[in-house]
Motif scaffolding. Structure first.
Motif, PDB file in Angstrom:
ATOM      1  N   LEU A 124      49.732 -50.016 -25.190  1.00 42.92           N
ATOM      2  CA  LEU A 124      48.366 -50.231 -24.805  1.00 42.92           C
ATOM      3  C   LEU A 124      48.193 -51.797 -24.552  1.00 42.92           C
ATOM      4  O   LEU A 124      48.520 -52.539 -25.399  1.00 42.92           O
ATOM      5  CB  LEU A 124      47.862 -49.540 -26.026  1.00 42.92           C
ATOM      6  CG  LEU A 124      46.529 -49.595 -26.087  1.00 42.92           C
ATOM      7  CD1 LEU A 124      45.504 -48.652 -25.063  1.00 42.92           C
ATOM      8  CD2 LEU A 124      45.884 -49.228 -27.507  1.00 42.92           C
ATOM      9  N   ARG A 182      40.040 -48.875 -28.786  1.00 41.64           N
ATOM     10  CA  ARG A 182      41.906 -48.568 -28.827  1.00 41.64           C
ATOM     11  C   ARG A 182      42.099 -47.015 -28.980  1.00 41.64           C
ATOM     12  O   ARG A 182      42.896 -46.578 -28.253  1.00 41.64           O
ATOM     13  CB  ARG A 182      42.477 -49.463 -29.515  1.00 41.64           C
ATOM     14  CG  ARG A 182      42.232 -51.051 -29.485  1.00 41.64           C
ATOM     15  CD  ARG A 182      43.161 -51.731 -30.315  1.00 41.64           C
ATOM     16  NE  ARG A 182      44.331 -51.963 -29.834  1.00 41.64           N
ATOM     17  CZ  ARG A 182      44.798 -52.493 -28.889  1.00 41.64           C
ATOM     18  NH1 ARG A 182      44.146 -53.433 -28.202  1.00 41.64           N
ATOM     19  NH2 ARG A 182      46.132 -52.637 -28.557  1.00 41.64           N
ATOM     20  N   GLU A 183      41.268 -46.573 -29.969  1.00 42.49           N
ATOM     21  CA  GLU A 183      41.799 -45.006 -30.169  1.00 42.49           C
ATOM     22  C   GLU A 183      41.075 -44.133 -28.897  1.00 42.49           C
ATOM     23  O   GLU A 183      41.972 -43.291 -28.484  1.00 42.49           O
ATOM     24  CB  GLU A 183      41.024 -44.513 -31.327  1.00 42.49           C
ATOM     25  CG  GLU A 183      41.465 -44.845 -32.784  1.00 42.49           C
ATOM     26  CD  GLU A 183      43.101 -44.471 -32.591  1.00 42.49           C
ATOM     27  OE1 GLU A 183      43.393 -43.414 -32.493  1.00 42.49           O
ATOM     28  OE2 GLU A 183      43.956 -45.278 -33.236  1.00 42.49           O
ATOM     29  N   ARG A 186      43.658 -44.427 -25.855  1.00 38.46           N
ATOM     30  CA  ARG A 186      44.835 -44.019 -25.864  1.00 38.46           C
ATOM     31  C   ARG A 186      44.457 -42.537 -24.944  1.00 38.46           C
ATOM     32  O   ARG A 186      45.262 -42.441 -24.342  1.00 38.46           O
ATOM     33  CB  ARG A 186      45.223 -43.367 -27.299  1.00 38.46           C
ATOM     34  CG  ARG A 186      45.597 -44.397 -28.247  1.00 38.46           C
ATOM     35  CD  ARG A 186      45.823 -43.861 -29.679  1.00 38.46           C
ATOM     36  NE  ARG A 186      46.268 -44.745 -30.695  1.00 38.46           N
ATOM     37  CZ  ARG A 186      47.705 -45.160 -30.974  1.00 38.46           C
ATOM     38  NH1 ARG A 186      48.487 -44.430 -30.134  1.00 38.46           N
ATOM     39  NH2 ARG A 186      47.974 -45.954 -31.751  1.00 38.46           N
ATOM     40  N   SER A 187      43.620 -41.748 -25.568  1.00 35.84           N
ATOM     41  CA  SER A 187      43.452 -40.273 -24.735  1.00 35.84           C
ATOM     42  C   SER A 187      42.931 -40.739 -23.334  1.00 35.84           C
ATOM     43  O   SER A 187      43.259 -39.866 -22.339  1.00 35.84           O
ATOM     44  CB  SER A 187      42.443 -39.906 -25.493  1.00 35.84           C
ATOM     45  OG  SER A 187      41.146 -40.284 -25.478  1.00 35.84           O
ATOM     46  N   ALA A 190      46.222 -41.364 -21.398  1.00 34.02           N
ATOM     47  CA  ALA A 190      47.086 -40.314 -21.111  1.00 34.02           C
ATOM     48  C   ALA A 190      46.571 -39.294 -20.136  1.00 34.02           C
ATOM     49  O   ALA A 190      47.203 -38.940 -19.358  1.00 34.02           O
ATOM     50  CB  ALA A 190      47.113 -39.441 -22.514  1.00 34.02           C
ATOM     51  N   GLU A 208      52.593 -40.635 -24.009  1.00 32.36           N
ATOM     52  CA  GLU A 208      52.529 -41.460 -25.493  1.00 32.36           C
ATOM     53  C   GLU A 208      52.092 -42.771 -25.389  1.00 32.36           C
ATOM     54  O   GLU A 208      53.044 -43.732 -24.665  1.00 32.36           O
ATOM     55  CB  GLU A 208      53.905 -41.054 -26.416  1.00 32.36           C
ATOM     56  CG  GLU A 208      53.781 -41.546 -27.802  1.00 32.36           C
ATOM     57  CD  GLU A 208      54.936 -41.306 -28.511  1.00 32.36           C
ATOM     58  OE1 GLU A 208      55.011 -41.883 -29.888  1.00 32.36           O
ATOM     59  OE2 GLU A 208      55.575 -40.396 -28.300  1.00 32.36           O
ATOM     60  N   VAL A 209      50.840 -43.017 -25.880  1.00 33.12           N
ATOM     61  CA  VAL A 209      50.593 -44.310 -25.553  1.00 33.12           C
ATOM     62  C   VAL A 209      50.815 -45.328 -27.096  1.00 33.12           C
ATOM     63  O   VAL A 209      50.479 -44.624 -28.216  1.00 33.12           O
ATOM     64  CB  VAL A 209      48.890 -44.444 -25.707  1.00 33.12           C
ATOM     65  CG1 VAL A 209      48.561 -45.909 -25.425  1.00 33.12           C
ATOM     66  CG2 VAL A 209      48.552 -43.684 -24.066  1.00 33.12           C
ATOM     67  N   ASP A 211      50.439 -48.278 -29.461  1.00 35.60           N
ATOM     68  CA  ASP A 211      49.549 -49.507 -29.943  1.00 35.60           C
ATOM     69  C   ASP A 211      50.170 -50.387 -30.783  1.00 35.60           C
ATOM     70  O   ASP A 211      50.255 -50.243 -32.049  1.00 35.60           O
ATOM     71  CB  ASP A 211      48.173 -48.780 -30.540  1.00 35.60           C
ATOM     72  CG  ASP A 211      47.189 -49.995 -30.684  1.00 35.60           C
ATOM     73  OD1 ASP A 211      47.309 -51.203 -30.458  1.00 35.60           O
ATOM     74  OD2 ASP A 211      46.008 -49.804 -31.321  1.00 35.60           O
TER      75      ASP A 211
END
Length: 233
Positions: A124, A182-183, A186-187, A190, A208-209, A211
């Motif tokens: 990330l 940042r959360e 992630r999605s 992906a 899979e990200v 961080d």
């Protein structure tokens, strides 16, 4: 003669058993070596070329977070003959700040492919807030002072514009907003990688990200950049 025949037969059976045992042993060793090789082959070539092509083409700029709020800023100025006039403006105005992941700025060193697990690991990137958007069309202004000349207003407004941006930036940099961005990233990453990979033929792929700023370790196998660099030697 019969005893000799028996001894020869036993010797023949013994030799056959030895040869069979050796062949079985070699087969077992070969299988073990093959299994070990497959277990260590974290980066496979079956789908790697497809994965590399997809991530190289990934250039979306993904909006992952938007915060909205309002800032109230007050500034003063003096003016008029000999600076005898003093004036103060207090302006409340809405603002918004966006957070983006620019995939065009990512490179192959940010990706690692595990063929056996059909998993693409992604590092990330940093997600700084964009410049604040101050909505000056919806200002609420409170003026204080007997006389506020146009020149004084211009001076005050320039100061308020600078102050409003600083206030909005300060809000955008709060840990809770950065964490949420940042959360969400992630999605977003992906989704934007899994879809094209599935379409390209990599079935059952998982992204899979990782961080690093959250304490997650980038301890996967070599990145795509490192693999391609080693093969080019």
């Amino acid at each position: 003669m019969r005893d000799d025949s028996i001894r020869d037969a036993k010797a023949g059976h013994f030799k056959t058993a030895v040869v069979t045992a050796i062949l079985v042993g070699l087969t077992i060793v070969s299988i073990m070596l093959l299994v070990k090789h497959l277990q260590n082959a974290d980066v496979g070539k079956d789908n790697r070329d497809i994965v590399t092509s997809v991530v190289r083409k990934a250039s979306n700029r993904l909006e992952v977070q938007v915060i909205n709020g309002a800032v109230t800023t007050a500034r003063e100025a003096s003016g008029g003959p000999f600076g005898i006039f003093e004036g103060r403006l207090t302006i409340r105005q809405p603002f918004s700040v966006s957070y983006h992941v620019d995939m065009n700025k990512m490179n192959l060193s940010d990706y690692s492919w595990n063929e056996r697990a059909k998993t693409l690991f992604v590092r990330l990137p940093e997600i700084p807030p964009d410049a604040p958007n101050i909505d000056e069309s919806r200002q609420i202004i409170v003026a204080k002072g007997w006389v506020i000349t146009q020149e004084m207003q211009n001076i005050i407004r320039r100061k308020i514009a600078i102050g409003a941006v600083a206030q909005a930036n300060s809000e955008a940099l709060k840990p809770e907003h950065l964490k949420a961005a940042r959360e969400n990233a992630r999605s977003a990453l992906a989704r934007n990688l899994e879809g094209p990979l599935e379409v390209a033929g990599v079935k059952g792929v998982h992204v899979e990200v990782i961080d690093s700023s959250a304490g997650e370790r980038w301890d996967v196998s070599r990145s795509l950049a490192q693999v391609l660099a080693s093969e080019a030697k």
